[in-house]
Design an enzyme around this catalytic site. Sequence first.
Site, PDB file in Angstrom:
ATOM      1  N   HIS A  87      15.614 -38.394  -5.409  1.00  0.00           N
ATOM      2  CA  HIS A  87      14.845 -38.612  -4.187  1.00  0.00           C
ATOM      3  C   HIS A  87      13.390 -38.182  -4.358  1.00  0.00           C
ATOM      4  O   HIS A  87      12.680 -38.004  -3.373  1.00  0.00           O
ATOM      5  CB  HIS A  87      15.510 -37.874  -3.019  1.00  0.00           C
ATOM      6  CG  HIS A  87      16.918 -38.330  -2.791  1.00  0.00           C
ATOM      7  ND1 HIS A  87      17.215 -39.517  -2.168  1.00  0.00           N
ATOM      8  CD2 HIS A  87      18.093 -37.785  -3.176  1.00  0.00           C
ATOM      9  CE1 HIS A  87      18.532 -39.675  -2.152  1.00  0.00           C
ATOM     10  NE2 HIS A  87      19.083 -38.636  -2.755  1.00  0.00           N
TER      11      HIS A  87
ATOM     12  N   GLU B  90       7.207 -15.589 -10.161  1.00  0.00           N
ATOM     13  CA  GLU B  90       6.498 -14.404  -9.687  1.00  0.00           C
ATOM     14  C   GLU B  90       6.085 -13.467 -10.809  1.00  0.00           C
ATOM     15  O   GLU B  90       5.096 -12.770 -10.680  1.00  0.00           O
ATOM     16  CB  GLU B  90       7.261 -13.669  -8.576  1.00  0.00           C
ATOM     17  CG  GLU B  90       8.387 -12.773  -9.006  1.00  0.00           C
ATOM     18  CD  GLU B  90       8.943 -11.957  -7.834  1.00  0.00           C
ATOM     19  OE1 GLU B  90      10.156 -11.941  -7.678  1.00  0.00           O
ATOM     20  OE2 GLU B  90       8.161 -11.347  -7.076  1.00  0.00           O
TER      21      GLU B  90
ATOM     22  N   LYS C 141       5.490  -4.542  -3.745  1.00  0.00           N
ATOM     23  CA  LYS C 141       6.946  -4.468  -3.631  1.00  0.00           C
ATOM     24  C   LYS C 141       7.448  -4.705  -2.222  1.00  0.00           C
ATOM     25  O   LYS C 141       8.395  -5.436  -2.010  1.00  0.00           O
ATOM     26  CB  LYS C 141       7.416  -3.110  -4.150  1.00  0.00           C
ATOM     27  CG  LYS C 141       8.931  -2.934  -4.142  1.00  0.00           C
ATOM     28  CD  LYS C 141       9.608  -3.913  -5.083  1.00  0.00           C
ATOM     29  CE  LYS C 141      11.110  -3.823  -5.045  1.00  0.00           C
ATOM     30  NZ  LYS C 141      11.737  -4.925  -5.784  1.00  0.00           N
TER      31      LYS C 141
ATOM     32  N   LYS D 219      12.073 -15.992  -9.551  1.00  0.00           N
ATOM     33  CA  LYS D 219      11.880 -14.897 -10.510  1.00  0.00           C
ATOM     34  C   LYS D 219      10.886 -15.300 -11.586  1.00  0.00           C
ATOM     35  O   LYS D 219       9.977 -14.560 -11.914  1.00  0.00           O
ATOM     36  CB  LYS D 219      13.237 -14.539 -11.132  1.00  0.00           C
ATOM     37  CG  LYS D 219      13.482 -13.112 -11.363  1.00  0.00           C
ATOM     38  CD  LYS D 219      13.881 -12.286 -10.142  1.00  0.00           C
ATOM     39  CE  LYS D 219      13.171 -12.569  -8.849  1.00  0.00           C
ATOM     40  NZ  LYS D 219      13.675 -11.917  -7.698  1.00  0.00           N
TER      41      LYS D 219
ATOM     42  N   GLU E  85      16.709 -18.844  -6.755  1.00  0.00           N
ATOM     43  CA  GLU E  85      16.365 -17.467  -7.088  1.00  0.00           C
ATOM     44  C   GLU E  85      15.792 -17.387  -8.506  1.00  0.00           C
ATOM     45  O   GLU E  85      14.823 -16.662  -8.762  1.00  0.00           O
ATOM     46  CB  GLU E  85      17.609 -16.575  -6.920  1.00  0.00           C
ATOM     47  CG  GLU E  85      17.465 -15.137  -7.359  1.00  0.00           C
ATOM     48  CD  GLU E  85      16.315 -14.381  -6.688  1.00  0.00           C
ATOM     49  OE1 GLU E  85      15.745 -14.856  -5.698  1.00  0.00           O
ATOM     50  OE2 GLU E  85      15.973 -13.292  -7.208  1.00  0.00           O
TER      51      GLU E  85
ATOM     52  N   ASN F 284      -1.878   2.158   6.089  1.00  0.00           N
ATOM     53  CA  ASN F 284      -1.065   0.994   5.712  1.00  0.00           C
ATOM     54  C   ASN F 284      -0.882   0.153   6.962  1.00  0.00           C
ATOM     55  O   ASN F 284      -0.663   0.702   8.049  1.00  0.00           O
ATOM     56  CB  ASN F 284       0.328   1.423   5.245  1.00  0.00           C
ATOM     57  CG  ASN F 284       0.307   2.053   3.878  1.00  0.00           C
ATOM     58  OD1 ASN F 284      -0.723   2.080   3.212  1.00  0.00           O
ATOM     59  ND2 ASN F 284       1.454   2.559   3.458  1.00  0.00           N
ATOM     60  N   GLY F 285      -0.892  -1.167   6.800  1.00  0.00           N
ATOM     61  CA  GLY F 285      -0.688  -2.041   7.959  1.00  0.00           C
ATOM     62  C   GLY F 285      -1.949  -2.838   8.261  1.00  0.00           C
ATOM     63  O   GLY F 285      -2.859  -2.911   7.433  1.00  0.00           O
TER      64      GLY F 285
ATOM     65  N   CYS G  71       0.841  -1.189   0.000  1.00  0.00           N
ATOM     66  CA  CYS G  71       0.000   0.000   0.000  1.00  0.00           C
ATOM     67  C   CYS G  71       0.883   1.249   0.000  1.00  0.00           C
ATOM     68  O   CYS G  71       2.037   1.203   0.404  1.00  0.00           O
ATOM     69  CB  CYS G  71      -0.936   0.083   1.191  1.00  0.00           C
ATOM     70  SG  CYS G  71      -1.938  -1.388   1.433  1.00  0.00           S
TER      71      CYS G  71
ATOM     72  N   TRP H 272      -3.107  -2.613  -1.340  1.00  0.00           N
ATOM     73  CA  TRP H 272      -2.885  -4.047  -1.529  1.00  0.00           C
ATOM     74  C   TRP H 272      -3.757  -4.709  -0.476  1.00  0.00           C
ATOM     75  O   TRP H 272      -3.518  -4.576   0.721  1.00  0.00           O
ATOM     76  CB  TRP H 272      -1.410  -4.378  -1.317  1.00  0.00           C
ATOM     77  CG  TRP H 272      -1.080  -5.806  -1.598  1.00  0.00           C
ATOM     78  CD1 TRP H 272      -0.717  -6.325  -2.809  1.00  0.00           C
ATOM     79  CD2 TRP H 272      -1.079  -6.896  -0.664  1.00  0.00           C
ATOM     80  NE1 TRP H 272      -0.502  -7.683  -2.681  1.00  0.00           N
ATOM     81  CE2 TRP H 272      -0.716  -8.061  -1.381  1.00  0.00           C
ATOM     82  CE3 TRP H 272      -1.359  -7.017   0.691  1.00  0.00           C
ATOM     83  CZ2 TRP H 272      -0.609  -9.312  -0.798  1.00  0.00           C
ATOM     84  CZ3 TRP H 272      -1.263  -8.271   1.292  1.00  0.00           C
ATOM     85  CH2 TRP H 272      -0.883  -9.399   0.546  1.00  0.00           C
TER      86      TRP H 272
ATOM     87  N   ARG I 127       3.751  -0.437  -4.917  1.00  0.00           N
ATOM     88  CA  ARG I 127       3.615  -0.947  -3.547  1.00  0.00           C
ATOM     89  C   ARG I 127       2.264  -1.596  -3.290  1.00  0.00           C
ATOM     90  O   ARG I 127       2.034  -2.173  -2.242  1.00  0.00           O
ATOM     91  CB  ARG I 127       3.808   0.191  -2.573  1.00  0.00           C
ATOM     92  CG  ARG I 127       5.191   0.747  -2.690  1.00  0.00           C
ATOM     93  CD  ARG I 127       5.607   1.449  -1.458  1.00  0.00           C
ATOM     94  NE  ARG I 127       7.042   1.591  -1.494  1.00  0.00           N
ATOM     95  CZ  ARG I 127       7.850   1.102  -0.593  1.00  0.00           C
ATOM     96  NH1 ARG I 127       7.378   0.402   0.400  1.00  0.00           N
ATOM     97  NH2 ARG I 127       9.139   1.288  -0.697  1.00  0.00           N
TER      98      ARG I 127
HETATM   99  O1  M6R Z   1      12.470  -5.746   0.700  1.00  0.00           O
HETATM  100  P1  M6R Z   1      12.931  -7.121   1.033  1.00  0.00           P
HETATM  101  O2  M6R Z   1      14.260  -7.430   0.428  1.00  0.00           O
HETATM  102  O3  M6R Z   1      12.911  -7.412   2.489  1.00  0.00           O
HETATM  103  O4  M6R Z   1      11.882  -8.066   0.345  1.00  0.00           O
HETATM  104  C1  M6R Z   1      11.925  -9.445   0.530  1.00  0.00           C
HETATM  105  C2  M6R Z   1      10.993 -10.137  -0.414  1.00  0.00           C
HETATM  106  O5  M6R Z   1       9.677  -9.721  -0.213  1.00  0.00           O
HETATM  107  C3  M6R Z   1      11.369  -9.883  -1.872  1.00  0.00           C
HETATM  108  O6  M6R Z   1      12.674 -10.238  -2.132  1.00  0.00           O
HETATM  109  C4  M6R Z   1      10.426 -10.657  -2.810  1.00  0.00           C
HETATM  110  O7  M6R Z   1      10.634 -12.025  -2.652  1.00  0.00           O
HETATM  111  C5  M6R Z   1      10.646 -10.225  -4.244  1.00  0.00           C
HETATM  112  N1  M6R Z   1       9.385  -9.897  -4.850  1.00  0.00           N
HETATM  113  C6  M6R Z   1      11.318 -11.259  -5.071  1.00  0.00           C
HETATM  114  O8  M6R Z   1      11.565 -10.825  -6.356  1.00  0.00           O
END
Ligand code: M6R
Length: 608
Positions: free
Chosen positions: A506, A490, A603, A487, A483, A99-100, A2, A75, A27
């Site tokens: 396994h 997501e 984000k 990527k 990683e 927010n929160g 948010c 959000w 955000r």
């Molecule tokens: O701001 P942060 O690095 O703490 O965020 C952690 C995760 O939320 C962030 O890396 C998230 O997994 C990304 N969207 C991945 O691309």
Amino acid sequence: MCGIVGYIGEKNAQNFLISGLKRLEYRGYDSAGIVTLDEKGKATLLRAKGKIANLEEKLAKAKRDDHIGIGHTRWATHGEPSETNAHPHKAGPIYLVHNGIIENYKELKAELSDFEFQSETDTEVLAALINSFYQDGKYPLANAVVQALKLVKGTYGIAVASEFAPEEIVVARSGSPLVIGVGHDETLVASDASALLGHTKRAIYLNDGEVAVIGKNSIEIKTLNAEPVSAKVEEIETNLAAIQKGGYDHFLLKEIMEQPESLTETLRGRVNAKEGTVHLGGPRLSVEELRKIRHLLIVGCGTAYHAGLLASYYIEQFTPEVTVEVVIASEYRYRSAYIPEDSVALIVSQSGETADTLACLREIKKQGVRTVGIVNAIGSTIAREVDGGTYVHVGPEISVASTKAFTSQVIAMVMFGLTIAQAKGVKGTMLRLYVEEIARLPEAIRSVLETVPKTVKRIAEKHAKYEHAIYLGRDTAYPAAMEGALKLKEVSYVDANAYAFGELKHGPLALIDDRFFEVVLLPKGVLYEKAVSNIEEVLARGGHMVVVTNVTDFDLPVEDVILIDAKVEKFAPLLMNLVSQLLAYYMTVCRGLNVDQPRNLAKSVTVE
Ligand code: M6R
């Protein structure tokens, strides 16, 4: 998660609120709204489901020249994305953006039985609660806000306006960031300083438990217990160019391509390639304290967690007396884990605001363990609460998928490990080799980014219809594979998972069929031959494989090979990860999806 904006001054409030919300849209982007007040307190409330563009359509028919207002991009946490659930929420003359999460909203709602709730949100409950203390302006707005917040359990960053007080906005925070922009004849509010750029460079970051009453030329900050706070005005370091696409179609591609420069910023003043040493001042640990470290705890979420995992493989190679434990913050915060003596915790976060990571930081500090931040966002909550830290300095990362931050987080942590090794007097050429490779890495990244994109794009086009992918690697290539899978899933919504190659037999080997393609990260190294055998096993079962390797004579009959021809070896998995980032980007473009704002995500994850 948010975004909040607020304005009070001489300019058109609607204009600032909309432009600010657009900057914060990454955000949270399922609905948005603004309210402005004219001099007599007459309100214009506009809310829309979906993107800010939808709100702008409504705004075209409701233009006002008001000079005070608040806005929000959402959000969803409580209640589906809809216009009714969008902020600002109204209760009597009160308007609230939040927010929160208000955790005890159900109990509070039960107490407010006279109020006719319109939405399913926790925020509307807080608005009604503030209104109940406000009593149509009988008491000052700030008093009503404080009374209400004292009853609230949970997290909040809020901005409140009232039809009866069109000359002030009240803001407060606990666990969700809020920054006040100090302008000339105007005061601005945002949950992220990027919304203030172009208006002012001077900012006050509110701390948890603080409430501010802001006017056009006034800012009065107090604690919830009415103790006055003398605010520190800080310079916002980011510039406008850093938050624009700069000629790229998407922030994601821009941020991938920026990595030679962003990593250079991470290394600036910290690496002496000639002497083979690194120097990090930010952690604020003496040589004696570094020498005593026996255990490193690395805490993060998502990409930051993967960065920690990858860094741990390196750190344990050159600091043999140090154990490295890497944990997912959302799990760790509720475990009863024992942290050994002589530990240091690295708290890794791009945004510096991730709720679970922040909760771990606070928990770890309570146990008396020294904390060091590996953070990007300057002035963020984690950066301010750690005992010391190393900023990665990659500049704003706008795309929801984290890319440039990952590369720099890994290297910042490796440099921290090297600092420990130096302090412990680890001798030999090993440290020097690492430092030399780190110094060469920005150029190696540049060379990969100049050579591979066309091939990766072609491979992405070929694989765009697959719904399943498996990423595979061993040793340092395994966290890089994790990683890569994150990527891809997501942004492209391809169901992608990563496995350590040795684990295939396994269980996961049963998956291999025509519905899947496999991305193999295959660096030179001690486990190369074993990984090649693993590849053969997958090929024998009909795998469709993309192999990313720096081994020039790799010659197994796989469908696609991407050769990474660069002069670094230890950090080859970081270069291979560039391919994963590009693959995710191009697959998403081919599938016609929203690259920078994938569905259901935001984000910065400031709620649990
Ligand atoms: O701001 P942060 O690095 O703490 O965020 C952690 C995760 O939320 C962030 O890396 C998230 O997994 C990304 N969207 C991945 O691309």
